[in-house]
Enzyme design. Structure first.
Site, PDB file in Angstrom:
ATOM      1  N   HIS A  87      63.366  75.820  19.383  1.00 40.20           N
ATOM      2  CA  HIS A  87      64.569  76.663  19.293  1.00 40.20           C
ATOM      3  C   HIS A  87      65.106  76.963  20.694  1.00 40.20           C
ATOM      4  CE1 HIS A  87      67.078  80.041  17.690  1.00 40.20           C
ATOM      5  NE2 HIS A  87      66.858  80.515  18.900  1.00 40.20           N
ATOM      6  N   GLU A  88      64.217  77.430  21.573  1.00 42.40           N
ATOM      7  CA  GLU A  88      64.641  77.757  22.930  1.00 42.40           C
ATOM      8  C   GLU A  88      65.014  76.498  23.706  1.00 42.40           C
ATOM      9  OE1 GLU A  88      65.259  80.767  23.846  1.00 42.40           O
ATOM     10  OE2 GLU A  88      64.481  81.557  21.951  1.00 42.40           O
ATOM     11  N   HIS A 143      68.633  75.787  23.220  1.00 42.35           N
ATOM     12  CA  HIS A 143      69.467  76.545  24.154  1.00 42.35           C
ATOM     13  C   HIS A 143      69.434  75.913  25.539  1.00 42.35           C
ATOM     14  CE1 HIS A 143      70.176  79.744  21.315  1.00 42.35           C
ATOM     15  NE2 HIS A 143      68.922  80.155  21.299  1.00 42.35           N
TER      16      HIS A 143
END
Length: 377
Positions: free
Chosen positions: A25-26, A29
């Site tokens: 998920h990170e 980003h």
């Protein structure tokens, strides 16, 4: 007698589920930020004091925090929770400021923020696509094969050979569609649209409630119509079709999540069904005990949950940032710093209250409150 996967297996399974999902998920980003020239100061798996890490040649600190319940990527210049420019940001040298998150146009910031939840959905699509290729997909048509005596279906006059084309206004194509719809609606009255021969029928039916307990002692309430399929039809999909099937399965899962959340909000389902990290850890251990395929499927479900939750328009979550970016795009200027500050304080309070609530639910699901009541009594 119920089984237990044990504390060690539960912790291992929890790490196998949450760790990679938070990292990816990170990473979503991070990759989107890199694509737009934003420097990342830190990439952390877990919160709190750093227990291990290293700094790469771009100056990004990759680290592990002692509390493994999440993670974050902190972009250069991101000096406050709301990500707003401030005096410290303005004081940065121009070339450094150009590589900060706040210096980018709103559409780029929105893509960077949305990349995390999108990554979660992509993970689930890949997993579902792989399972569809390896094991096939249930394509049994929504045709009644058998009708249980004295069931809601029998009371509604359904017969073998009837094709259910819709329930509650929602189209039904396969028996899986029927199962997903009825399971979430125990005790509810719904409308059925049925094809029989050359004609169409409409029936009202109140679904029965089936209470089941699995081998680990978890209790589930399921809606039941009282029908069975005809001959099961499973179709294996090729590599070209697999992503399409993965997208369909993610969409179906999201729809079920939204249905369930709506039922909890409206009081049709008990709020104690909301769970948090402790319950996720327990379920992860149970899925690992059942086998690797079950654990991988569970990872896909949790990944969809993470993506969905992060897109909720709550300040402090990705969806909250996206909401303010949408307002900024319409107004042609950012929301005022004071409004943002109070919104993010409120969002933090909501998230903390929710964390306490779901933890209370989790401990109750593990029997803690009954045990304490027994000791007091």
């Amino acid at each position: 007698m119920t089984e237990s996967p044990g504390i060690l297996m539960t912790l291992v399974a929890f790490a196998l589920v949450l760790g990679p999902l938070v990292f990816l998920h990170e990473l979503g980003h991070y990759v989107a930020g890199r694509a737009f020239g934003v420097k990342a100061d830190a990439f952390s798996i877990g919160f709190g004091r750093e227990i291990a890490g290293f700094t790469d040649r771009r100056g990004t600190r990759w680290k592990f925090g002692w509390l493994p319940l999440g993670g974050y990527v902190r972009f250069s210049g991101d000096m406050n929770p709301a990500g707003q420019p401030d005096a410290e940001w303005l004081a940065m040298p121009a070339d450094e400021r150009a590589r900060t998150f706040q210096s980018k146009p709103v559409w780029q910031r929105a893509i960077i923020v949305a990349a995390g939840p999108v990554t979660n959905f992509l993970i689930a699509i890949v997993i579902f696509a792989g399972l569809a290729t390896l094991y096939g997909v249930n394509k049994t048509p929504s045709v009644v094969g058998v009708v249980a005596p004295q069931s809601p279906a029998a009371e509604a006059g359904l017969r073998p050979g009837d094709r259910i084309t819709a329930m509650g206004g929602r189209p039904m194509t396969t028996f899986t569609d029927l199962a997903e719809y009825t399971t979430l609606r125990p005790g509810e009255t719904v409308s059925l649209w049925v094809q029989r021969g050359g004609g169409d029928l409409k029936r009202k039916v109140t679904l029965s409630t089936l209470v089941e307990r699995d081998r680990f002692g978890n209790e589930y309430r399921r809606g039941q119509l009282g029908i069975g399929p005809g001959t099961p039809v499973y179709k294996r999909v090729n590599i070209v079709q697999a992503p399409v099937e993965g997208v369909r399965m993610v969409g179906s899962t999201l729809r079920s999540m939204i249905d369930g959340l709506g039922q909890i909000i409206t009081g049709r389902r008990p709020v104690d069904e909301l769970g948090g990290p402790i319950r996720i850890a327990g379920l992860a251990g149970q899925q690992l005990a059942m086998g690797p395929v079950e654990l991988v499927f569970f990872i896909a479900l949790i990944s969809i949950n993470l993506g969905f939750i992060n897109l909720l328009p709550v300040p402090m979550l990705d969806g909250g940032h996206l909401f303010f970016y949408a307002v900024e795009a319409v107004r042609r200027r950012p929301v005022g710093p004071q409004v943002m500050e109070w919104a993010f304080r409120g969002g933090l309070a909501v998230l903390l209250a929710l964390f306490v609530f779901v933890t209370f639910n989790d401990l109750g699901a593990f029997g803690l409150w009954h045990g304490i009541a027994g000791l007091i009594g």
